[in-house]
Design an enzyme around this catalytic site. Sequence first.
Site, PDB file in Angstrom:
ATOM      1  N   VAL A 106       0.125  -8.060   1.880  1.00 38.41           N
ATOM      2  CA  VAL A 106       0.898  -7.481   2.987  1.00 38.41           C
ATOM      3  C   VAL A 106       2.124  -8.354   3.292  1.00 38.41           C
ATOM      4  O   VAL A 106       3.221  -7.841   3.546  1.00 38.41           O
ATOM      5  CB  VAL A 106       0.008  -7.299   4.251  1.00 38.41           C
ATOM      6  CG1 VAL A 106       0.784  -6.580   5.346  1.00 38.41           C
ATOM      7  CG2 VAL A 106      -1.264  -6.520   3.916  1.00 38.41           C
TER       8      VAL A 106
ATOM      9  N   GLU B 119      -0.763  -2.866  15.257  1.00 35.53           N
ATOM     10  CA  GLU B 119      -0.773  -1.526  14.658  1.00 35.53           C
ATOM     11  C   GLU B 119      -1.385  -1.539  13.263  1.00 35.53           C
ATOM     12  O   GLU B 119      -2.195  -0.675  12.911  1.00 35.53           O
ATOM     13  CB  GLU B 119       0.667  -1.002  14.584  1.00 35.53           C
ATOM     14  CG  GLU B 119       0.797   0.422  14.135  1.00 35.53           C
ATOM     15  CD  GLU B 119       0.177   1.404  15.132  1.00 35.53           C
ATOM     16  OE1 GLU B 119      -0.949   1.842  14.873  1.00 35.53           O
ATOM     17  OE2 GLU B 119       0.812   1.720  16.147  1.00 35.53           O
TER      18      GLU B 119
ATOM     19  N   GLU C 281     -12.254  -4.251  -3.589  1.00 40.90           N
ATOM     20  CA  GLU C 281     -12.259  -5.714  -3.739  1.00 40.90           C
ATOM     21  C   GLU C 281     -13.337  -6.128  -4.735  1.00 40.90           C
ATOM     22  O   GLU C 281     -14.329  -5.409  -4.918  1.00 40.90           O
ATOM     23  CB  GLU C 281     -12.619  -6.365  -2.388  1.00 40.90           C
ATOM     24  CG  GLU C 281     -11.721  -6.024  -1.242  1.00 40.90           C
ATOM     25  CD  GLU C 281     -10.457  -6.870  -1.205  1.00 40.90           C
ATOM     26  OE1 GLU C 281     -10.437  -7.919  -1.860  1.00 40.90           O
ATOM     27  OE2 GLU C 281      -9.500  -6.448  -0.548  1.00 40.90           O
TER      28      GLU C 281
ATOM     29  N   ASP D 280     -16.069  -2.967   8.042  1.00 40.57           N
ATOM     30  CA  ASP D 280     -14.616  -2.876   8.248  1.00 40.57           C
ATOM     31  C   ASP D 280     -14.304  -1.688   9.179  1.00 40.57           C
ATOM     32  O   ASP D 280     -13.528  -1.824  10.134  1.00 40.57           O
ATOM     33  CB  ASP D 280     -13.928  -2.707   6.886  1.00 40.57           C
ATOM     34  CG  ASP D 280     -12.435  -2.487   7.012  1.00 40.57           C
ATOM     35  OD1 ASP D 280     -11.726  -3.459   7.321  1.00 40.57           O
ATOM     36  OD2 ASP D 280     -11.979  -1.336   6.828  1.00 40.57           O
TER      37      ASP D 280
ATOM     38  N   LYS E  24     -12.742  -1.611  13.212  1.00 45.41           N
ATOM     39  CA  LYS E  24     -11.609  -0.772  13.645  1.00 45.41           C
ATOM     40  C   LYS E  24     -12.035   0.185  14.752  1.00 45.41           C
ATOM     41  O   LYS E  24     -11.290   0.406  15.713  1.00 45.41           O
ATOM     42  CB  LYS E  24     -11.069   0.010  12.447  1.00 45.41           C
ATOM     43  CG  LYS E  24     -10.462  -0.896  11.375  1.00 45.41           C
ATOM     44  CD  LYS E  24     -10.277  -0.123  10.088  1.00 45.41           C
ATOM     45  CE  LYS E  24      -9.614  -0.957   9.017  1.00 45.41           C
ATOM     46  NZ  LYS E  24      -9.626  -0.284   7.701  1.00 45.41           N
TER      47      LYS E  24
HETATM   48  N1  NAP Z   1      -4.160  -5.378   1.910  1.00 46.63           N
HETATM   49  C1  NAP Z   1      -4.157  -4.313   2.706  1.00 46.63           C
HETATM   50  O1  NAP Z   1      -3.914  -3.184   2.280  1.00 46.63           O
HETATM   51  C2  NAP Z   1      -4.448  -4.472   4.176  1.00 46.63           C
HETATM   52  C3  NAP Z   1      -4.481  -3.327   4.991  1.00 46.63           C
HETATM   53  C4  NAP Z   1      -4.717  -3.468   6.377  1.00 46.63           C
HETATM   54  C5  NAP Z   1      -4.917  -4.736   6.908  1.00 46.63           C
HETATM   55  N2  NAP Z   1      -4.921  -5.815   6.064  1.00 46.63           N
HETATM   56  C6  NAP Z   1      -5.148  -7.129   6.677  1.00 46.63           C
HETATM   57  O2  NAP Z   1      -3.994  -7.926   6.465  1.00 46.63           O
HETATM   58  C7  NAP Z   1      -4.366  -9.291   6.337  1.00 46.63           C
HETATM   59  C8  NAP Z   1      -3.797  -9.837   5.011  1.00 46.63           C
HETATM   60  O3  NAP Z   1      -4.348  -9.082   3.952  1.00 46.63           O
HETATM   61  P1  NAP Z   1      -3.803  -9.233   2.455  1.00 46.63           P
HETATM   62  O4  NAP Z   1      -4.412  -8.114   1.695  1.00 46.63           O
HETATM   63  O5  NAP Z   1      -2.339  -9.404   2.453  1.00 46.63           O
HETATM   64  O6  NAP Z   1      -4.529 -10.596   2.047  1.00 46.63           O
HETATM   65  P2  NAP Z   1      -4.189 -11.539   0.786  1.00 46.63           P
HETATM   66  O7  NAP Z   1      -3.498 -10.754  -0.276  1.00 46.63           O
HETATM   67  O8  NAP Z   1      -5.417 -12.270   0.439  1.00 46.63           O
HETATM   68  O9  NAP Z   1      -3.114 -12.557   1.388  1.00 46.63           O
HETATM   69  C9  NAP Z   1      -3.445 -13.639   2.220  1.00 46.63           C
HETATM   70  C10 NAP Z   1      -2.425 -14.740   1.985  1.00 46.63           C
HETATM   71  O10 NAP Z   1      -2.721 -15.819   2.877  1.00 46.63           O
HETATM   72  C11 NAP Z   1      -2.905 -17.016   2.099  1.00 46.63           C
HETATM   73  N3  NAP Z   1      -3.946 -17.821   2.755  1.00 46.63           N
HETATM   74  C12 NAP Z   1      -5.277 -17.564   2.814  1.00 46.63           C
HETATM   75  N4  NAP Z   1      -5.910 -18.512   3.530  1.00 46.63           N
HETATM   76  C13 NAP Z   1      -4.964 -19.390   3.940  1.00 46.63           C
HETATM   77  C14 NAP Z   1      -4.991 -20.579   4.710  1.00 46.63           C
HETATM   78  N5  NAP Z   1      -6.121 -21.060   5.219  1.00 46.63           N
HETATM   79  N6  NAP Z   1      -3.817 -21.217   4.938  1.00 46.63           N
HETATM   80  C15 NAP Z   1      -2.668 -20.747   4.438  1.00 46.63           C
HETATM   81  N7  NAP Z   1      -2.574 -19.632   3.677  1.00 46.63           N
HETATM   82  C16 NAP Z   1      -3.709 -18.957   3.447  1.00 46.63           C
HETATM   83  C17 NAP Z   1      -3.326 -16.533   0.729  1.00 46.63           C
HETATM   84  O11 NAP Z   1      -3.059 -17.516  -0.258  1.00 46.63           O
HETATM   85  P3  NAP Z   1      -3.638 -17.354  -1.774  1.00 46.63           P
HETATM   86  O12 NAP Z   1      -2.602 -16.565  -2.525  1.00 46.63           O
HETATM   87  O13 NAP Z   1      -3.818 -18.733  -2.246  1.00 46.63           O
HETATM   88  O14 NAP Z   1      -4.953 -16.608  -1.651  1.00 46.63           O
HETATM   89  C18 NAP Z   1      -2.464 -15.294   0.568  1.00 46.63           C
HETATM   90  O15 NAP Z   1      -1.162 -15.598   0.133  1.00 46.63           O
HETATM   91  C19 NAP Z   1      -5.895  -9.321   6.412  1.00 46.63           C
HETATM   92  O16 NAP Z   1      -6.282  -9.606   7.748  1.00 46.63           O
HETATM   93  C20 NAP Z   1      -6.293  -7.904   6.049  1.00 46.63           C
HETATM   94  O17 NAP Z   1      -7.523  -7.502   6.616  1.00 46.63           O
HETATM   95  C21 NAP Z   1      -4.678  -5.721   4.731  1.00 46.63           C
END
Ligand code: NAP
Length: 421
Positions: free
Chosen positions: A12, A117, A178, A189, A193
Amino acid sequence: MVKIGLFGLGTVGQGLLQLVKKSPYAEIKAVVDRSYQKKKDILQDIPASDDPSMILENPEIDIYVELIGGIDFPLFIAREAIDRKKTLITANKALLAEHGYAIFSRASLNEVHIGFEAAIAGAIPIVRNLMSVINYQPISRLQGILNGTTNYLLTKMAKRKAPYHEVLKEAQELGLAEADPTLDVNGMDACHKLALLASLITNKWFEYERIETVGIEQISLSDILWAEKMGYKIKLLADYHYNDKKHFISVEPTMIPSSSPLYAIDNEDNAILVKGEFSGEHLFAGKGAGSLPTAYSVYADIVNYALGRHSSWDMKHPEYAAIAPESGADYEFYIRLQVQNRPGVLAKAAQSLGSRGISIAAVHQEAIYEENSQDPVDLVIVTHHCRKEVLTKALAEIEKQDYCTNAAVKIPIKGSDTPKK
Ligand SMILES: NC(=O)c1ccc[n+]([C@@H]2O[C@H](COP(=O)([O-])OP(=O)(O)OC[C@H]3O[C@@H](n4cnc5c(N)ncnc54)[C@H](OP(=O)(O)O)[C@@H]3O)[C@@H](O)[C@H]2O)c1
């Protein structure tokens, strides 16, 4: 120009970076990410670090955007935002369901705005609409398909006539589930919500741990095929209704009739159906996840902040909502029994149901079996409205009988009408 401190440059976060690059409203001043060094091509000249003080100690930054996921570090960021009176924008439903009571009430007391949102249903603008349009009237029902992974798996099982484990493996290979899909398939999940949505429409706090939640892991291909034969689809339904001055709330696999607007929501799409006392039914549908769709909701929160159009959720001293036991809820049910293929079985099962006042609306039996076959057969019964707890007792009695060869399956059937007492 609003100045953003971005925590998390993953799926994201990278989508948000793309959107903000072309934005006349906002710029990213700094990024904190544990593997920022591997993301130099994406970051270009944006300052980055794995040390949160790069954002926290920069007084120029107006907004903290948290896109890390998990709980502990995001909770630290939320507390810092509230204490430093910075707007917080997050897509993290797990954080808000777990710690939202403290986060939202502390933010209200400190007059800090929280944009979330993207946390509910990806790109679907449900929080904004609930807060600023729909919520000025009693809402008797909210139903949602809030998890794209489970909706995708159930859709594929029906389309391909394939069992759960086969479609799950395929979805993982395609990146649509996942590697560890537990929180999606066990319903948690969607439960997070739903807890937030129910809290929003009632202005009380719903504890997600108290919401009865059943996942899709036990849904068999037989049930999917029976649903199709009877004109239903099985969906993981997040359901809130207010009836007889009680809040009923659950997440469970549900038979959706073709008359419901949710019947047509397939694949990884999400949807929310809200019923207002005066305005009637509203259907919100769209992409529930994905890099750009989710980032867009984050971006819209940022632009609303930039234009001074954000409305904060006033949760200074929220009351906890009393949740009515789901066992007392009243629905029509689909029941599938596996029984020995011999005369008198239907009469005995009907007797166990009828003696408890459960009336039968329809009966189906698979006709492909040989007349004198020793193999068990599916006996499918659709009931009229009955209480869940009464049906559970009747099925426990049926399961003890020698004609019943397996545990009974029961799935509620829910249209969009609010159940009547
Ligand atoms: N993906 C979706 O479609 C979606 C939809 C709705 C809501 N969300 C929510 O949005 C949020 C992000 O999701 P995402 O899919 O973007 O997750 P993601 O792809 O795993 O991205 C998380 C990022 O944060 C970094 N990170 C993780 N732990 C960290 C820490 N302790 N300190 C610093 N950086 C850290 C990760 O680094 P690494 O690259 O090293 O892992 C990665 O770059 C989550 O809360 C998720 O539930 C996601």
